[in-house]
Design a protein around this motif. Structure first.
Motif, mmCIF file in Angstrom:
data_model
loop_
_atom_site.group_PDB
_atom_site.id
_atom_site.type_symbol
_atom_site.label_atom_id
_atom_site.label_comp_id
_atom_site.label_asym_id
_atom_site.label_seq_id
_atom_site.Cartn_x
_atom_site.Cartn_y
_atom_site.Cartn_z
ATOM 1 N N UNK A 160 65.713 -70.183 27.663
ATOM 2 C CA UNK A 160 64.971 -69.605 26.537
ATOM 3 C C UNK A 160 63.490 -69.425 26.850
ATOM 4 N N UNK A 161 62.919 -70.345 27.610
ATOM 5 C CA UNK A 161 61.487 -70.252 27.935
ATOM 6 C C UNK A 161 61.235 -69.754 29.344
ATOM 7 N N UNK A 162 62.144 -68.957 29.896
ATOM 8 C CA UNK A 162 62.033 -68.489 31.286
ATOM 9 C C UNK A 162 60.822 -67.575 31.475
ATOM 10 N N UNK A 163 60.352 -67.531 32.716
ATOM 11 C CA UNK A 163 59.243 -66.649 33.102
ATOM 12 C C UNK A 163 59.681 -65.792 34.286
ATOM 13 N N UNK A 164 59.103 -64.562 34.360
ATOM 14 C CA UNK A 164 59.431 -63.642 35.449
ATOM 15 C C UNK A 164 58.158 -62.912 35.869
ATOM 16 N N UNK A 165 58.020 -62.684 37.179
ATOM 17 C CA UNK A 165 56.898 -61.886 37.682
ATOM 18 C C UNK A 165 57.373 -61.023 38.834
ATOM 19 N N UNK A 166 56.727 -59.862 38.983
ATOM 20 C CA UNK A 166 57.035 -58.896 40.034
ATOM 21 C C UNK A 166 55.771 -58.621 40.828
ATOM 22 N N UNK A 167 55.896 -58.467 42.148
ATOM 23 C CA UNK A 167 54.731 -58.117 42.961
ATOM 24 C C UNK A 167 55.161 -57.232 44.118
ATOM 25 N N UNK A 168 54.201 -56.427 44.609
ATOM 26 C CA UNK A 168 54.399 -55.595 45.792
ATOM 27 C C UNK A 168 53.291 -55.936 46.774
ATOM 28 N N UNK A 169 53.371 -55.488 48.034
ATOM 29 C CA UNK A 169 52.348 -55.874 49.017
ATOM 30 C C UNK A 169 50.952 -55.497 48.576
ATOM 31 N N UNK A 170 49.984 -56.313 48.989
ATOM 32 C CA UNK A 170 48.586 -56.092 48.623
ATOM 33 C C UNK A 170 48.078 -54.760 49.155
ATOM 34 N N UNK A 171 48.509 -54.356 50.363
ATOM 35 C CA UNK A 171 48.032 -53.116 50.974
ATOM 36 C C UNK A 171 48.555 -51.876 50.271
ATOM 37 N N UNK A 172 49.518 -52.032 49.357
ATOM 38 C CA UNK A 172 50.093 -50.879 48.665
ATOM 39 C C UNK A 172 49.660 -50.809 47.210
ATOM 40 N N UNK A 173 48.499 -51.382 46.895
ATOM 41 C CA UNK A 173 48.085 -51.433 45.497
ATOM 42 C C UNK A 173 47.451 -50.135 45.007
ATOM 43 N N UNK A 174 47.206 -49.165 45.912
ATOM 44 C CA UNK A 174 46.635 -47.891 45.497
ATOM 45 C C UNK A 174 47.757 -46.993 44.975
ATOM 46 N N UNK A 175 47.797 -46.696 43.668
ATOM 47 C CA UNK A 175 48.936 -45.953 43.111
ATOM 48 C C UNK A 175 49.062 -44.552 43.666
ATOM 49 N N UNK A 176 47.932 -43.911 44.047
ATOM 50 C CA UNK A 176 48.002 -42.544 44.547
ATOM 51 C C UNK A 176 48.645 -42.471 45.915
ATOM 52 N N UNK A 177 48.635 -43.577 46.667
ATOM 53 C CA UNK A 177 49.207 -43.591 48.014
ATOM 54 C C UNK A 177 50.423 -44.501 48.106
ATOM 55 N N UNK A 178 50.871 -45.021 46.995
ATOM 56 C CA UNK A 178 51.931 -46.037 47.013
ATOM 57 C C UNK A 178 53.287 -45.377 46.857
ATOM 58 N N UNK A 179 54.214 -45.720 47.765
ATOM 59 C CA UNK A 179 55.576 -45.202 47.658
ATOM 60 C C UNK A 179 56.436 -46.073 46.758
ATOM 61 N N UNK A 180 55.895 -47.163 46.251
ATOM 62 C CA UNK A 180 56.608 -48.054 45.331
ATOM 63 C C UNK A 180 56.077 -47.846 43.909
ATOM 64 N N UNK A 181 55.971 -46.583 43.549
ATOM 65 C CA UNK A 181 55.339 -46.253 42.276
ATOM 66 C C UNK A 181 56.005 -46.870 41.066
ATOM 67 N N UNK A 182 57.339 -47.022 41.088
ATOM 68 C CA UNK A 182 58.044 -47.580 39.937
ATOM 69 C C UNK A 182 57.709 -49.052 39.711
ATOM 70 N N UNK A 183 57.173 -49.696 40.736
ATOM 71 C CA UNK A 183 56.873 -51.125 40.633
ATOM 72 C C UNK A 183 55.372 -51.404 40.522
ATOM 73 N N UNK A 184 54.559 -50.397 40.751
ATOM 74 C CA UNK A 184 53.126 -50.634 40.865
ATOM 75 C C UNK A 184 52.487 -51.146 39.578
ATOM 76 N N UNK A 185 52.788 -50.502 38.463
ATOM 77 C CA UNK A 185 52.087 -50.835 37.219
ATOM 78 C C UNK A 185 52.361 -52.256 36.747
ATOM 79 N N UNK A 186 53.447 -52.848 37.207
ATOM 80 C CA UNK A 186 53.788 -54.200 36.767
ATOM 81 C C UNK A 186 53.571 -55.239 37.866
ATOM 82 N N UNK A 187 52.937 -54.815 38.975
ATOM 83 C CA UNK A 187 52.737 -55.743 40.085
ATOM 84 C C UNK A 187 51.718 -56.818 39.720
ATOM 85 N N UNK A 188 52.079 -58.060 39.975
ATOM 86 C CA UNK A 188 51.224 -59.211 39.641
ATOM 87 C C UNK A 188 50.780 -59.928 40.929
#
Length: 651
Positions: A445-473
């Motif tokens: 009931x009190x579970x937590x979840x986080x998603x992350x992608x590599x630090x070098x891919x944090x630029x959304x304009x150059x990132x091929x992991x666009x579906x994951x970028x906005x929620x990357x922690x």
């Protein structure tokens, strides 16, 4: 109008003057006849309100020179002493362009394009010099005779510093239609730059731009700029100079000691007498030294480069592979400003090093910190600036070592393995089904979840992991605590709702590798790694790699309940893509590892927590002390105070 009448009379006298050369023969004669009449009948040298007027210059476009001034100008040019009209240019037939006389240089440049080239828009001679023209530097102008200069171009690779030089140049040459030799390859910030010496090669390299894809999916750009010749080319030593340098170095070489003394080589009498400048902080000069050493004394043991004004060691670093047996290096009395410069030559297995009288020596608060910083780069060092150092404590491994082969999954016990495999099978059957709502039963009931992608891919304009970028922690990127909290999904409802928003997937279970991190009676933490492909329409069959950490607690019927879920997604490597979904296997395999009891697992977790060491080193310490917690803690404290525990034990 007596003033104007006198002025025209003077003009007539000036215009009828014969200019004579040193031998008295006339070389320029022009007659200018004007009728003295009303102002409107004169040429445009004089203008009233209806004629062109220049701000601050009055109604006259020209300047009046007295006979004394004109005579001085003629004497300056080597002619006779008579007055002459002020003329900027002389034609080949001796005529003088009177329309340009008396005008300022700025106006002349606006109206006149010299030598058929485009106007100099910079207001000086830099353009001519950059394009190979003479300007005031004495170069050859196009169309004026003399050998033409080669046109050079600077090629720029944005973000090229992250690429291996060999890989980058091989990739460029593989697609470039013209063979090229990069000149003065170097980095400026994150960019890589080098020179090529003709327009055909530069244009061919430009056509390669964005045709090379790196391992992260980015396109490699190539930018071309015209440029003056690089300094390394301008300062290259001639073949005859290289021969003199070689003879000079042979006199400075001690064969009995395999020692080469290049101290203050710039002032060597043999070179000075031949007007040869060997300045070792010039790339071309140091490369010439390197080549002579490589070809003649590859067994060199001692090298003295003192008193040469070295402020960098980029070219000296090339000797690491050319003289692998070098033991003594003297860099004293140079301009090295930071100990980080020494990182470029730390490949030398030095036993003696001289650095005194370099600016970097003044950056340390005391001698021990100085010795420690230098010895960090040269662990075998025995003497520094002539002072004997304590013998280093190190493991001397000469033979090349290779990483051990991957052992596969680690579960700890068959019981744990059975529980985890059953859980993963159920979890990913639901996760890949297209409807992830039933995963509500897998989370606390009190579970937590986080998603992350590599630090070098944090630029959304150059990132091929666009579906994951906005929620990357990725906490290496995010420093704001509010944003970190917002991106952390709380409660099982929010977690599963978010999982439903992620792309639909199919996981390759044969690629799964499981590692159990912690196991107690009330807690089980494990990491699973592998690959999956996305099956959505927009990214169908795109292969990704992932790593996921599950922290679970026991649930009913010997099951597991997730309390914390961390998902890391990245682009799969070429090898991972090649092997994905190739040979299906039902479950990951386990490795033959010693099984720990529940009591030992609890002791291991407690010891790791208190000591700060990782589980591997904590387990080794406990096993060496026969699982005696107190004795292991005492031994650990002693070894840590003596600095005998390596840093790898705490990672």
């Amino acid at each position: 109008m007596p003033f104007l009448r006198r002025w025209y009379e003077n003009l007539a006298v000036v215009a009828h003057t014969d200019l004579e050369s040193d031998n008295g023969s006339p070389f320029c004669r022009r007659e200018v006849r004007r009728e003295v009449g009303p102002l409107r009948e004169h040429d445009d040298r004089v203008g009233g309100p209806t004629f062109r007027n220049r701000k601050g210059r009055g109604p006259f476009r020209g300047r009046m020179y007295s006979e004394q001034q004109a005579g001085g100008r003629q004497r300056h040019r080597g002619g006779g002493g008579g007055p002459v009209p002020r003329a900027r240019l002389e034609d080949d037939d001796g005529d003088v362009d009177m329309n340009d006389s008396g005008q300022d240089s700025g106006a002349h440049q606006r109206r006149f394009t010299p030598y058929g080239g485009r106007p100099n828009r910079r207001g000086d001679n830099h353009y001519d010099r950059d394009r190979g023209g003479g300007g005031n530097a004495g170069g050859h102008r196009p169309g004026r005779g003399g050998p033409p200069r080669k046109s050079w171009f600077k090629m720029t690779i944005p973000y090229g510093k992250k690429y291996d030089k060999t890989w980058l140049l091989t990739a460029l040459q593989g697609l470039c239609t013209v063979p090229f030799t990069p000149v003065q390859y170097h980095c400026e910030g994150n960019k890589v730059m080098f020179y090529v010496e003709d327009a055909t090669t530069a244009n061919a390299l430009c056509k390669v731009s964005r045709k090379i894809t790196d391992t992260e999916g980015y396109k490699v750009s190539v930018i071309m700029h015209p440029a003056p010749p690089p300094a390394s080319v301008l300062n290259e030593l001639k073949p005859e100079d290289l021969e003199h340098l070689k003879q000079c170095m042979s006199k400075r070489f001690d064969a009995s000691q395999q020692a080469l003394d290049l101290n203050s080589i710039r002032t060597d009498p043999d070179l000075v007498s031949q007007t040869i400048e060997v300045i070792l902080n010039r790339r071309s000069c140091m490369q010439a030294i390197n080549k002579i050493i490589e070809e003649n004394v590859p067994e060199l043991l001692s090298l003295n480069l003192g008193n040469n004004r070295l402020y960098k060691l980029d070219e000296v670093s090339e000797l690491v592979s050319k003289v692998p047996n070098l033991k003594i290096l003297n860099l004293s009395n140079n301009e090295l400003k930071s100990e980080r410069d020494l990182d470029k030559v730390k490949g030398f297995k030095l036993e003696e090093l001289w650095l005194e009288h370099n600016p970097l020596c003044d950056h340390f608060k005391d001698q021990p910190s100085y010795i420690s910083a230098i010895r960090e780069r040269f662990p075998r060092l025995l003497r520094l600036d002539g002072h004997i150092l304590p013998r280093p404590i190190a493991f001397d491994v000469e033979a090349p070592t290779t990483l051990p082969a991957c052992k596969g999954s680690y579960f700890g016990s068959e019981e744990i393995k059975s529980v985890i495999l059953r859980f993963l099978q159920q979890y990913y059957n639901v996760y890949d089904s297209g409807d992830r709502q039933p995963l509500l039963d897998a989370y606390h009931d009190g579970a937590s979840f986080s998603l992350s992608i590599p630090f070098s891919l944090q630029n959304p304009s150059r990132c091929s992991l666009g579906d994951y970028h906005k929620d990357s922690r990725n906490i290496k990127k995010l420093k704001d605590p509010t944003t970190r909290f917002r991106l952390l999904k709380h409660t099982r409802l929010n977690v599963v709702a978010f999982l439903n928003e992620l792309p639909k997937t199919q996981h390759d279970t044969s690629s799964f590798v499981v590692d159990v991190n912690t196991y107690t009676n009330t807690l089980l933490s494990f990491t699973i790694s592998g690959v999956f492909k996305e099956v959505d329409e927009k990214s169908r069959d795109t292969v990704r790699a992932f790593s996921r950490v599950f922290i679970t607690v026991p649930a009913g019927n010997a099951g597991l309940c997730i309390v914390n879920d961390e998902l890391f997604v990245r682009n799969a490597t070429t090898e991972e893509i090649r092997r994905a979904f190739a040979t299906p296997a039902p479950t990951p395999s386990s490795s033959p590892v010693p099984t720990l009891t529940a009591a030992q697992q609890e002791m291991l977790s407690a010891f790791s927590l208190q000591s700060g060491m990782n589980l591997e080193w904590s387990q080794k310490c406990l096993q060496d002390n026969e699982w005696d917690f107190n004795r292991a803690a005492q031994i650990f404290s002693q070894l840590k105070s003596q600095g005998k525990i390596p840093d790898v034990a705490f990672k």
